[in-house]
Design a protein around this motif. Sequence first.
Motif, PDB file in Angstrom:
ATOM      1  N   TYR A   1       0.864  -1.175   0.000  1.00 27.41           N
ATOM      2  CA  TYR A   1       0.000   0.000   0.000  1.00 27.41           C
ATOM      3  C   TYR A   1       0.900   1.223   0.000  1.00 27.41           C
ATOM      4  O   TYR A   1       1.600   1.493   0.974  1.00 27.41           O
ATOM      5  CB  TYR A   1      -0.878  -0.055   1.249  1.00 27.41           C
ATOM      6  CG  TYR A   1      -1.943   0.992   1.336  1.00 27.41           C
ATOM      7  CD1 TYR A   1      -2.982   1.027   0.424  1.00 27.41           C
ATOM      8  CD2 TYR A   1      -1.935   1.943   2.349  1.00 27.41           C
ATOM      9  CE1 TYR A   1      -3.985   1.971   0.514  1.00 27.41           C
ATOM     10  CE2 TYR A   1      -2.920   2.885   2.453  1.00 27.41           C
ATOM     11  CZ  TYR A   1      -3.946   2.905   1.541  1.00 27.41           C
ATOM     12  OH  TYR A   1      -4.937   3.838   1.625  1.00 27.41           O
TER      13      TYR A   1
ATOM     14  N   VAL B   1       0.330   6.620  -5.015  1.00 28.21           N
ATOM     15  CA  VAL B   1       0.214   6.428  -6.461  1.00 28.21           C
ATOM     16  C   VAL B   1      -0.480   7.658  -7.045  1.00 28.21           C
ATOM     17  O   VAL B   1      -1.394   8.209  -6.431  1.00 28.21           O
ATOM     18  CB  VAL B   1      -0.621   5.168  -6.796  1.00 28.21           C
ATOM     19  CG1 VAL B   1      -0.809   5.014  -8.290  1.00 28.21           C
ATOM     20  CG2 VAL B   1       0.021   3.933  -6.215  1.00 28.21           C
TER      21      VAL B   1
ATOM     22  N   PHE C   1      -2.945   9.070  -9.862  1.00 31.62           N
ATOM     23  CA  PHE C   1      -3.954   8.726 -10.854  1.00 31.62           C
ATOM     24  C   PHE C   1      -4.125   9.931 -11.758  1.00 31.62           C
ATOM     25  O   PHE C   1      -4.326  11.048 -11.284  1.00 31.62           O
ATOM     26  CB  PHE C   1      -5.281   8.366 -10.183  1.00 31.62           C
ATOM     27  CG  PHE C   1      -5.253   7.029  -9.517  1.00 31.62           C
ATOM     28  CD1 PHE C   1      -5.580   5.893 -10.223  1.00 31.62           C
ATOM     29  CD2 PHE C   1      -4.885   6.907  -8.189  1.00 31.62           C
ATOM     30  CE1 PHE C   1      -5.544   4.650  -9.615  1.00 31.62           C
ATOM     31  CE2 PHE C   1      -4.856   5.670  -7.572  1.00 31.62           C
ATOM     32  CZ  PHE C   1      -5.184   4.544  -8.293  1.00 31.62           C
TER      33      PHE C   1
ATOM     34  N   SER D   1      -2.693   3.598  -2.789  1.00 29.93           N
ATOM     35  CA  SER D   1      -3.377   2.485  -3.430  1.00 29.93           C
ATOM     36  C   SER D   1      -2.465   1.263  -3.459  1.00 29.93           C
ATOM     37  O   SER D   1      -1.261   1.360  -3.231  1.00 29.93           O
ATOM     38  CB  SER D   1      -3.765   2.871  -4.857  1.00 29.93           C
ATOM     39  OG  SER D   1      -4.376   1.790  -5.520  1.00 29.93           O
ATOM     40  N   THR D   2      -3.054   0.115  -3.795  1.00 32.38           N
ATOM     41  CA  THR D   2      -2.285  -1.115  -3.962  1.00 32.38           C
ATOM     42  C   THR D   2      -2.048  -1.423  -5.434  1.00 32.38           C
ATOM     43  O   THR D   2      -1.401  -2.411  -5.751  1.00 32.38           O
ATOM     44  CB  THR D   2      -3.015  -2.308  -3.331  1.00 32.38           C
ATOM     45  OG1 THR D   2      -4.285  -2.461  -3.955  1.00 32.38           O
ATOM     46  CG2 THR D   2      -3.176  -2.111  -1.835  1.00 32.38           C
ATOM     47  N   VAL D   3      -2.584  -0.591  -6.332  1.00 34.51           N
ATOM     48  CA  VAL D   3      -2.428  -0.828  -7.766  1.00 34.51           C
ATOM     49  C   VAL D   3      -0.950  -0.701  -8.151  1.00 34.51           C
ATOM     50  O   VAL D   3      -0.197   0.072  -7.564  1.00 34.51           O
ATOM     51  CB  VAL D   3      -3.320   0.144  -8.574  1.00 34.51           C
ATOM     52  CG1 VAL D   3      -2.806   1.564  -8.498  1.00 34.51           C
ATOM     53  CG2 VAL D   3      -3.434  -0.295 -10.008  1.00 34.51           C
ATOM     54  N   THR D   4      -0.544  -1.491  -9.150  1.00 32.47           N
ATOM     55  CA  THR D   4       0.855  -1.454  -9.588  1.00 32.47           C
ATOM     56  C   THR D   4       0.955  -0.852 -10.976  1.00 32.47           C
ATOM     57  O   THR D   4       0.014  -0.934 -11.771  1.00 32.47           O
ATOM     58  CB  THR D   4       1.453  -2.870  -9.626  1.00 32.47           C
ATOM     59  OG1 THR D   4       0.684  -3.661 -10.514  1.00 32.47           O
ATOM     60  CG2 THR D   4       1.452  -3.482  -8.246  1.00 32.47           C
ATOM     61  N   SER D   5       2.076  -0.246 -11.279  1.00 26.37           N
ATOM     62  CA  SER D   5       2.325   0.352 -12.580  1.00 26.37           C
ATOM     63  C   SER D   5       3.829   0.424 -12.814  1.00 26.37           C
ATOM     64  O   SER D   5       4.597   0.693 -11.894  1.00 26.37           O
ATOM     65  CB  SER D   5       1.727   1.753 -12.642  1.00 26.37           C
ATOM     66  OG  SER D   5       2.029   2.361 -13.884  1.00 26.37           O
TER      67      SER D   5
ATOM     68  N   VAL E   1      -0.952   5.887 -12.854  1.00 25.28           N
ATOM     69  CA  VAL E   1      -1.979   5.068 -13.484  1.00 25.28           C
ATOM     70  C   VAL E   1      -2.888   6.008 -14.260  1.00 25.28           C
ATOM     71  O   VAL E   1      -3.442   6.949 -13.689  1.00 25.28           O
ATOM     72  CB  VAL E   1      -2.795   4.279 -12.438  1.00 25.28           C
ATOM     73  CG1 VAL E   1      -3.914   3.507 -13.105  1.00 25.28           C
ATOM     74  CG2 VAL E   1      -1.890   3.348 -11.665  1.00 25.28           C
TER      75      VAL E   1
END
Length: 81
Positions: A9, A12, A14, A27-31, A46
């Motif tokens: 976590y 990030v 956006f 966020s936990t999203v990866t990029s 992202v």
Amino acid sequence: MKQGIHPEYRPVVFRDQSAGYAFLTRSTVTSERTVQWEDGHVYPVVDVDVSSASHPFYTGRMRTLDTAGRVERFKRRYGND
């Protein structure tokens, strides 16, 4: 929390390119792509299709339907006389 089962976590960015709007959150999203933010740090970025800056509901460009006219027309066409 159990150790080793949760995704990382982290901060990030956006980015909504259609509106020219970006925001920093966690966020936990990866990029794989990164961007240098206003504070000088480099964060993963992202790209999103729609954000609050470009969604018709939030920008006031939402089209409203005349449902009363549709109901009246239906009743005229199929209603009991």
